[in-house]
Design an enzyme around this catalytic site. Structure first.
Site, mmCIF file in Angstrom:
data_model
loop_
_atom_site.group_PDB
_atom_site.id
_atom_site.type_symbol
_atom_site.label_atom_id
_atom_site.label_comp_id
_atom_site.label_asym_id
_atom_site.label_seq_id
_atom_site.Cartn_x
_atom_site.Cartn_y
_atom_site.Cartn_z
ATOM 1 N N ILE A 173 0.783 -1.311 -0.022
ATOM 2 C CA ILE A 173 0.018 0.089 0.139
ATOM 3 C C ILE A 173 0.912 1.365 -0.008
ATOM 4 C CG2 ILE A 173 -2.051 1.019 1.037
ATOM 5 C CD1 ILE A 173 -2.840 -1.484 2.371
ATOM 6 N N LEU B 220 13.023 -2.768 4.118
ATOM 7 C CA LEU B 220 13.364 -3.785 3.221
ATOM 8 C C LEU B 220 13.462 -4.986 3.897
ATOM 9 C CD1 LEU B 220 15.766 -1.929 0.760
ATOM 10 C CD2 LEU B 220 13.330 -2.084 0.509
ATOM 11 N N THR B 221 12.264 -5.384 4.485
ATOM 12 C CA THR B 221 12.026 -6.753 5.123
ATOM 13 C C THR B 221 11.583 -7.589 3.969
ATOM 14 O OG1 THR B 221 9.537 -6.590 5.477
ATOM 15 C CG2 THR B 221 11.189 -5.784 6.956
ATOM 16 N N SER C 290 2.468 -7.329 8.293
ATOM 17 C CA SER C 290 1.169 -7.208 8.010
ATOM 18 C C SER C 290 0.421 -8.458 7.634
ATOM 19 C CB SER C 290 0.937 -6.385 6.615
ATOM 20 O OG SER C 290 1.662 -6.991 5.607
ATOM 21 N N THR D 9 7.626 -4.525 15.721
ATOM 22 C CA THR D 9 7.556 -3.583 14.753
ATOM 23 C C THR D 9 6.175 -2.819 14.819
ATOM 24 O OG1 THR D 9 8.541 -5.224 13.132
ATOM 25 C CG2 THR D 9 7.352 -3.263 11.954
ATOM 26 N N THR E 108 -6.078 -1.299 10.644
ATOM 27 C CA THR E 108 -7.172 -2.421 9.793
ATOM 28 C C THR E 108 -8.216 -2.594 10.507
ATOM 29 O OG1 THR E 108 -7.208 -4.699 9.511
ATOM 30 C CG2 THR E 108 -5.402 -3.861 11.239
ATOM 31 N N ASP E 109 -9.266 -3.171 9.799
ATOM 32 C CA ASP E 109 -10.469 -3.335 10.290
ATOM 33 C C ASP E 109 -10.521 -4.536 11.019
ATOM 34 O OD1 ASP E 109 -10.330 -5.206 8.430
ATOM 35 O OD2 ASP E 109 -12.137 -5.261 7.525
ATOM 36 N N GLU E 110 -9.515 -5.285 11.187
ATOM 37 C CA GLU E 110 -9.323 -6.708 11.887
ATOM 38 C C GLU E 110 -9.115 -6.471 13.409
ATOM 39 O OE1 GLU E 110 -6.572 -9.424 10.161
ATOM 40 O OE2 GLU E 110 -6.714 -8.497 8.319
ATOM 41 N N TYR F 92 -1.439 -10.367 14.855
ATOM 42 C CA TYR F 92 -1.404 -9.342 13.897
ATOM 43 C C TYR F 92 -2.337 -8.075 14.313
ATOM 44 C CZ TYR F 92 -2.571 -6.329 10.029
ATOM 45 O OH TYR F 92 -2.875 -5.096 9.040
ATOM 46 N N LYS G 247 -1.796 -4.565 15.817
ATOM 47 C CA LYS G 247 -2.202 -3.258 15.319
ATOM 48 C C LYS G 247 -3.313 -2.429 16.349
ATOM 49 C CE LYS G 247 -1.731 -1.783 11.666
ATOM 50 N NZ LYS G 247 -0.511 -0.959 10.959
ATOM 51 N N PHE H 84 -3.638 -13.228 -0.398
ATOM 52 C CA PHE H 84 -4.747 -14.083 -1.092
ATOM 53 C C PHE H 84 -4.800 -13.989 -2.484
ATOM 54 C CE2 PHE H 84 -9.427 -14.944 -1.597
ATOM 55 C CZ PHE H 84 -9.212 -16.468 -1.833
ATOM 56 N N LEU I 257 -7.503 -22.897 -0.784
ATOM 57 C CA LEU I 257 -8.339 -22.457 0.038
ATOM 58 C C LEU I 257 -8.283 -22.837 1.474
ATOM 59 C CD1 LEU I 257 -11.740 -21.761 -2.228
ATOM 60 C CD2 LEU I 257 -9.953 -20.246 -1.491
ATOM 61 N N ARG J 117 -6.490 -22.180 8.755
ATOM 62 C CA ARG J 117 -5.701 -21.022 9.491
ATOM 63 C C ARG J 117 -6.259 -21.313 11.147
ATOM 64 N NH1 ARG J 117 -5.983 -14.940 7.710
ATOM 65 N NH2 ARG J 117 -4.371 -15.364 6.492
#
Ligand code: NAD
Ligand code: TYD
Length: 332
Positions: A14, A37-38, A85, A100, A125-127, A152, A156, A192, A208, A276
């Protein structure tokens, strides 16, 4: 008057799209990109603006106070994208996400305060809001309680809280955007949609997780960049804006089917693999606030953007092919 921006994580998906967008809209502004630069940061994603005389790149970590202080000099606006991310990676190595995403954000906030930055815009994020049940019609909004469910999302959420605390306690002028899943050019083939597309191009099976019925609120990265622009230039200080794209919900299975259709492939190409851990079922965002306050809405329908994105990956194999082997290794 020309402004000076510090963009963190501008070699990622992004961030690199945002720098292109910003230069096309505000060519007189200058941008310093601080990126470590990961595995997720690619100089190849910045090649099309790297020669711009108003662009400066610093290779360094947001955890390094000295480097951050140098990058922050004379900056008007910070746009903070740098983060770990990928949810799957956060399940394998949560510590890196805390370092991070939480400590890195705090280093930036301290330096922003010291340097009297006019705006600190934090990309989130919406997460952070957790997950929704199927068929409830419920959506996340700015009023939803935080309920992160992956390392994650938790990292955030913590970074959002830190940003808000620096606004409240120290008076740092901040804004936050909590955006849904993005897709578009320069997204790493680990994620994805690019994984789906590049697997189709390479005649591999598409994977999937679980039953494939999980729902994400897909938004094209360009729509996200326009939303960030509006929030930075017209949004109310110390405010949060939720950003999302979907009108009709699409499951991962539906996204995979549409991509397979584009390539004239059958759904026999789908492999349903082990789910997952803690896999969130459904995300959906209510973006009424940014629409009514700032007049933002997504520019195109999902299908149009999806076709444009597939074409981009077909035409830019030189960008993603060198990344593909490492991306697939993550899943072995
Ligand atoms: P990305 O993984 O593609 O890019 C992250 C960038 O940050 C990379 O260039 C990486 O090198 C850099 N980085 C990582 N650690 C760093 C450090 N310590 N110091 C400096 N740079 C570092 O991520 P993305 O998908 O572009 O996401 C950008 C931001 O947007 C993140 O904060 C993410 O949480 C948020 N976000 C992403 C999505 C999405 O769908 N991708 C949706 C909503 C919000
Ligand atoms: P991802 O791009 O990792 O974003 P996030 O987990 O942050 O939403 O994954 C999007 C959705 O796709 C998520 O429900 C997990 C699923 N997924 C698959 O089904 N197969 C895959 O190969 C990948 C990478 C993800």
């Amino acid at each position: 008057m020309a402004r000076k921006l510090l963009v963190t994580g501008g070699c990622g998906f992004i961030g690199s799209n945002f720098i292109s967008y910003w230069f096309s809209r505000y060519p007189k502004d200058s941008i310093t990109n601080l990126d470590a630069l990961t595995y997720a940061g690619h100089l190849s994603s910045t090649a099309h603006f790297a020669d711009n005389k108003n662009y400066h790149f610093i290779k360094g970590s947001i955890l390094n106070k000295r480097v951050v202080e140098r990058a922050m000099k004379d900056v008007d606006i910070v746009v903070h994208f740098a983060a770990e991310s990928h949810v799957d990676r956060s399940i394998k190595n949560p510590t890196l996400f805390l370092e991070t995403n939480v400590l890195g954000t705090q280093v930036l906030l301290e330096s922003a305060l010291r340097n009297k930055i006019k705006r600190f815009h934090h990309i989130s994020t919406d997460e952070v809001y957790g997950a929704l049940e199927f068929n409830t019609g419920e959506k996340f909004s700015e009023e939803t309680s935080y309920r992160p469910r992956s390392p994650y999302a938790a990292s955030k959420a913590a970074s959002d809280h830190l940003v808000q605390s620096y606004a409240h306690t120290f008076g740092l002028p901040t804004t936050i955007t909590n955006c849904s899943n993005n897709f578009g050019p320069f997204q790493d083939p680990e994620k994805f949609i690019p994984r789906l597309i590049t697997n189709c191009i390479e005649d591999r099976k598409v994977m999937l997780y679980g039953d494939g019925l999980n729902v994400r609120d897909w938004l094209h990265v360009e729509d996200h960049c326009r939303a960030i622009d509006l929030v930075i230039t017209k949004g109310s200080i110390n405010n949060t804006y939720c950003i999302g794209g979907q009108v009709d919900e699409v499951s991962n299975l539906e996204v995979a089917t549409r991509v397979l259709n584009y390539f004239n492939k059958s759904t026999d190409q789908i492999a349903f693999v082990t789910d997952r851990l803690g896999h969130d079922r459904r995300y959906a965002v209510n973006w009424t606030k940014i629409r009514t306050e700032l007049g933002w809405k997504p520019r195109y329908q999902f299908d149009e953007w999806l076709t444009a994105t597939i074409k981009w990956y077909e035409e830019n194999t030189a960008w993603w092919r060198p990344l593909k082997e490492r991306a697939e290794k993550l899943y072995r």
